[in-house]
Design a protein around this motif. Structure first.
Motif: not given
Ligand SMILES: Cc1cc2nc3c(=O)[nH]c(=O)nc-3n(C[C@H](O)[C@H](O)[C@H](O)COP(=O)(O)OP(=O)(O)OC[C@H]3O[C@@H](n4cnc5c(N)ncnc54)[C@H](O)[C@@H]3O)c2cc1C
Length: 274
Positions: A72-101
């Motif tokens: 949850a903390e990783l997906t909330r991270f507000n990355a600097p604009q020049e870190w173009k690969a930062a959307p991968l954080f959320k995409m990878c967290c969404e790639s597990l079998l996991a509820s919000f809990k």
């Protein structure tokens, strides 16, 4: 589930408080795996959250992720604009079998140390050329490239009692363009395959995870053509490395690896021509 073999819980404020390691000890991070199955050989849990490590520290060098940072903390991270690969954080967290809990409890380090093929925080940190800092018991800290940490299904380079302290993602890798492909037999389920490509100054880093027992990474000095890409995949990933389980046969995962790798190549090539 209740773990009825546990007789003690330690909450150290420094990892040095745990000097001598013995059978029966286990570090606990989010506990989402530890509490999901009987732990008959474990009698003592050592809580990592009491160490109070700051979850995320950004600098000009890149991002330092504490092993105890939650998904949850990783997906909330507000990355600097020049870190173009930062959307991968959320995409990878969404790639597990996991509820919000699970997102609120499971940690980046716990996912990496489980070292399952479908450990998508392994996919993230390997594709972004991460380096892990490990704290052995009674020895100097050591650094291991993310891509070399996992050695097989549920196997890694950790020695008994050794702790994953943090993950460093270099700013250079975070600033790259990326393409991401994933397949899972169920919409929000465990990943059967993840292919991530990143492009810096014309070079391509292609990372294959989930389909194989451990991550495979191929570096190309420049974006390859389709034939060169296939040839490299053939040369680097042996057929026996593809992982056969209920989420897909080895041949299905091999097929998707080539299919997705070509899509990743084509997508990144298109961006390069604009
Ligand atoms: C229903 C279900 C679905 C799941 N789906 C997936 C999935 O799709 N993909 C996947 O990869 N996993 C999956 N898991 C397994 C697990 O929940 C995740 O891997 C999770 O990210 C583990 O993180 P945690 O912080 O909860 O680890 P914990 O459960 O606390 O620990 C996991 C293991 O890592 C060790 N450990 C934890 N942190 C450290 C550290 N810093 N240094 C050294 N050792 C450490 C612990 O001792 C333990 O052996 C699933 C589990 C369940 C119950």
């Amino acid at each position: 589930m209740n773990l009825n073999t546990i007789t003690a819980i330690k909450r150290p404020t420094s990892a040095d408080e745990i000097g001598e390691w013995r059978d029966g000890y286990a570090w606990i991070a989010g506990g989402t795996w530890l509490f999901s199955t009987p732990q008959v050989r474990t009698d003592t849990l050592i809580d990592l959250q009491s160490l109070g490590w700051p979850a995320l520290q950004a600098s000009d060098d890149g991002l330092e992720i504490a092993a105890t940072c939650t998904l949850a903390e990783l997906t909330r991270f507000n990355a600097p604009q020049e870190w173009k690969a930062a959307p991968l954080f959320k995409m990878c967290c969404e790639s597990l079998l996991a509820s919000f809990k699970v997102w609120n409890a499971a940690t980046v380090g716990g996912n990496i140390c489980m070292s399952l093929p479908a450990g998508s925080l392994i996919s993230l940190t390997a594709s972004l050329e991460g380096v892990y800092t490990l704290w052995p018991r009674g020895a100097e800290p050591r650094k291991v490239p993310a891509v070399a940490f996992v050695t097989g299904n549920n196997k890694n380079v950790l020695r008994p009692g050794e702790l994953l302290r943090s993950i460093h993602l270099p700013a250079k890798a975070l600033s790259k363009r990326f393409a991401f492909r994933r397949a899972s037999l169920t919409h929000l389920g465990r990943s059967a395959i993840i292919v991530i490509g990143t492009v810096g100054a014309g070079d391509l880093v292609l990372t294959v995870t989930a389909a194989t027992e451990r991550p495979f990474q191929i570096h190309f000095e420049r974006l390859p053509d389709e034939y060169t890409l296939r040839k490299a995949l053939n040369a680097v990933i042996p057929d026996a490395a593809y992982f056969n389980d209920v989420h897909g046969s080895a041949s299905y995962k091999r097929h998707l690896t080539y299919y997705f790798a070509e899509q990743v190549r084509a997508e990144l090539l298109q961006g390069a021509q604009q």
